[in-house]
Scaffold this motif. Sequence first.
Motif, PDB file in Angstrom:
ATOM      1  N   VAL A 149       0.849  -1.198   0.000  1.00 29.13           N
ATOM      2  CA  VAL A 149       0.000   0.000   0.000  1.00 29.13           C
ATOM      3  C   VAL A 149       0.886   1.250   0.000  1.00 29.13           C
ATOM      4  N   ARG A 150       1.931   1.236   0.815  1.00 22.38           N
ATOM      5  CA  ARG A 150       2.825   2.396   0.889  1.00 22.38           C
ATOM      6  C   ARG A 150       3.582   2.567  -0.429  1.00 22.38           C
ATOM      7  N   MET A 178      -7.879  -3.020   6.901  1.00 22.46           N
ATOM      8  CA  MET A 178      -8.152  -1.759   6.187  1.00 22.46           C
ATOM      9  C   MET A 178      -7.731  -0.506   6.977  1.00 22.46           C
ATOM     10  N   PRO A 179      -8.065  -0.386   8.292  1.00 17.64           N
ATOM     11  CA  PRO A 179      -7.637   0.830   9.005  1.00 17.64           C
ATOM     12  C   PRO A 179      -6.117   0.994   9.012  1.00 17.64           C
ATOM     13  N   GLY A 180      -5.387  -0.112   9.116  1.00 16.17           N
ATOM     14  CA  GLY A 180      -3.930  -0.049   9.110  1.00 16.17           C
ATOM     15  C   GLY A 180      -3.422   0.469   7.769  1.00 16.17           C
ATOM     16  N   TRP A 181      -3.953  -0.079   6.679  1.00 14.33           N
ATOM     17  CA  TRP A 181      -3.518   0.377   5.348  1.00 14.33           C
ATOM     18  C   TRP A 181      -3.791   1.867   5.189  1.00 14.33           C
ATOM     19  N   CYS A 217      -5.068   0.658  -1.698  1.00 11.71           N
ATOM     20  CA  CYS A 217      -5.594  -0.419  -0.834  1.00 11.71           C
ATOM     21  C   CYS A 217      -6.024  -1.630  -1.668  1.00 11.71           C
ATOM     22  N   SER A 218      -6.432  -1.395  -2.906  1.00 11.20           N
ATOM     23  CA  SER A 218      -6.753  -2.523  -3.782  1.00 11.20           C
ATOM     24  C   SER A 218      -5.494  -3.376  -4.009  1.00 11.20           C
ATOM     25  N   ALA A 219      -4.351  -2.705  -4.165  1.00 12.72           N
ATOM     26  CA  ALA A 219      -3.079  -3.436  -4.308  1.00 12.72           C
ATOM     27  C   ALA A 219      -2.750  -4.179  -3.016  1.00 12.72           C
ATOM     28  N   GLY A 220      -3.091  -3.570  -1.885  1.00 12.25           N
ATOM     29  CA  GLY A 220      -2.866  -4.233  -0.594  1.00 12.25           C
ATOM     30  C   GLY A 220      -3.639  -5.548  -0.504  1.00 12.25           C
ATOM     31  N   VAL A 221      -4.860  -5.552  -1.015  1.00 10.76           N
ATOM     32  CA  VAL A 221      -5.672  -6.780  -1.004  1.00 10.76           C
ATOM     33  C   VAL A 221      -4.957  -7.867  -1.805  1.00 10.76           C
ATOM     34  N   PRO A 262      -0.530 -17.193   0.078  1.00  8.96           N
ATOM     35  CA  PRO A 262      -0.542 -18.112   1.226  1.00  8.96           C
ATOM     36  C   PRO A 262       0.572 -17.864   2.241  1.00  8.96           C
ATOM     37  N   LEU A 263       1.609 -17.085   1.861  1.00 11.67           N
ATOM     38  CA  LEU A 263       2.632 -16.792   2.870  1.00 11.67           C
ATOM     39  C   LEU A 263       2.248 -15.576   3.699  1.00 11.67           C
ATOM     40  N   HIS A 264       1.159 -14.927   3.332  1.00  9.87           N
ATOM     41  CA  HIS A 264       0.710 -13.740   4.076  1.00  9.87           C
ATOM     42  C   HIS A 264      -0.716 -14.019   4.561  1.00  9.87           C
ATOM     43  N   GLY A 265      -1.691 -13.203   4.133  1.00  5.66           N
ATOM     44  CA  GLY A 265      -3.061 -13.366   4.660  1.00  5.66           C
ATOM     45  C   GLY A 265      -3.705 -14.679   4.259  1.00  5.66           C
ATOM     46  N   GLY A 266      -3.269 -15.226   3.117  1.00  4.37           N
ATOM     47  CA  GLY A 266      -3.863 -16.479   2.650  1.00  4.37           C
ATOM     48  C   GLY A 266      -3.501 -17.666   3.521  1.00  4.37           C
TER      49      GLY A 266
END
Length: 450
Positions: free
Chosen positions: A260-261, A411-414, A274-278, A284-288
Amino acid sequence: MFWDNSMPLAPRPPEKRETDKTMSKKVTLNYEGQSHEFDVRVGSEGETGFDISQLRSRTGLVTLDSGYGNTGSCESAITYIDGEKGVLRYRGIPIEQFAQSPNFIEVAWLLIFGKLPTTEEYAEFVVDLRRHANLDEGMKHHFEGFPRHAHPMAILSAMINALSCFYPEVMDVDSPESFRNASARLISKVRTIAAYAFRHSQGQPYNYPDPRLTYVPNFMHMMFSQPYVQYECDDTVRTALNLLLILHADHEQNCSTSTVRMVGSSQANLFASCSAGVSALWGPLHGGANVAVLQMLENIHKGNLTPEEYVKLAKDKESGVRLMGFGHRVYKNFDPRANILSEQAGKLFAAMDRKDPLLDVARKLEQIALEDPYFVERNLYPNVDFYSGIILRALGIPTDMFTVMFAIGRMPGWIAHWWEQNQTPGSRISRPRQIYTGNQLSNYVPMDQR
Ligand code: ACO
């Protein structure tokens, strides 16, 4: 208009300044007979790094740090982690303190605006979120274009980006008012998009948000109400989901937040960033990983492997298998979020008077791994994803939606990071260097001569 220019924004990050500590410490680099000094910078909790922003211009060198494990990409005042001690704090407040009566919206405000909201600020924020919960009717048609089996993370990313088509004022990336409106829209609409993605996959009608409901019950209503049966969100579900979202709300410079940054550094708007953040979160090594954990537990439960056999496989580098939900780039001790979720899982099943055999499998795996020298020597402990899937499953959230739930929470963090970077004096576009290892000068050969 519930947000006006008198409302607070997070304090601006400080200008780079020479404090007593930084002035007194230097790092010296000796290279090809020359000595170069670099300033040492010390954070508010004593984290120390040396500033190499002049490295290439002074020495001709760049640094090589694959995976950025030793690179501080920015200075940030949002979240503090001490990975060795298992500490996580939002704006200085230990994560454990939010677990007593969890309120995701209060934490979202804290992260974005830098302080806990007053009663009045909180009430205004809630009204604003309610006002922005619905999607433009035009957006609903986009859902119809996706195949039923489309992954909800793909839909989420696409639809968050599509928001910029409906609210073009978000292109004004420096306006505090535009930022405040875009933040409220995003926090509110992400759950509507998430619920619509799920309803589309089920071939069920979309439920409009219900303005009488608070954040979590409204999400659950949009997910599960049927035309003639209203979903009732009880306190157990509301509390568990608020807690889960809070524990995912920020985690400093992780892969998706750094994405995101990175995107925001080109002055791309908040929705596009934020779309890129999603997308970054999806892997799978992160949110997945929360999906991968559940699949692992299900496999073991179905009897394909015993927990002991699985752990053995995870230790074998040839197998390509990892113990999912274990290990973390930063935590070399317990992930405090995993501790809270482990306890929450027990409480939730007791309150629901239910059992889940997958929880027993998880507890067994954890016990085996924590006693195994392979995991002990490498400081591999359960991370946030190890128990989150079991909790989401108990709440009726389908596995495909797990990473989407993570995205709603993050989302609030991003948003906080995007704005912090935007407001940092002297912020530049993110553009790493490389060490080129390809062909040296070669000539183009026309196709008929190859
Ligand atoms: N199972 C087995 N071995 C592991 C695991 C694991 N889950 N995690 C790390 N290791 C081993 C590695 O093989 C490596 O061993 P080696 O030193 O003998 O080569 C060592 O531990 C260090 O691992 P790295 O991959 O170098 O650690 P890194 O910091 O790059 O990766 C990560 C961290 C991606 C989280 C890793 O631990 C992992 O893949 N875990 C499983 C996936 C997961 O749970 N991800 C969620 C992370 S939390 C989040 O994003 C919200």
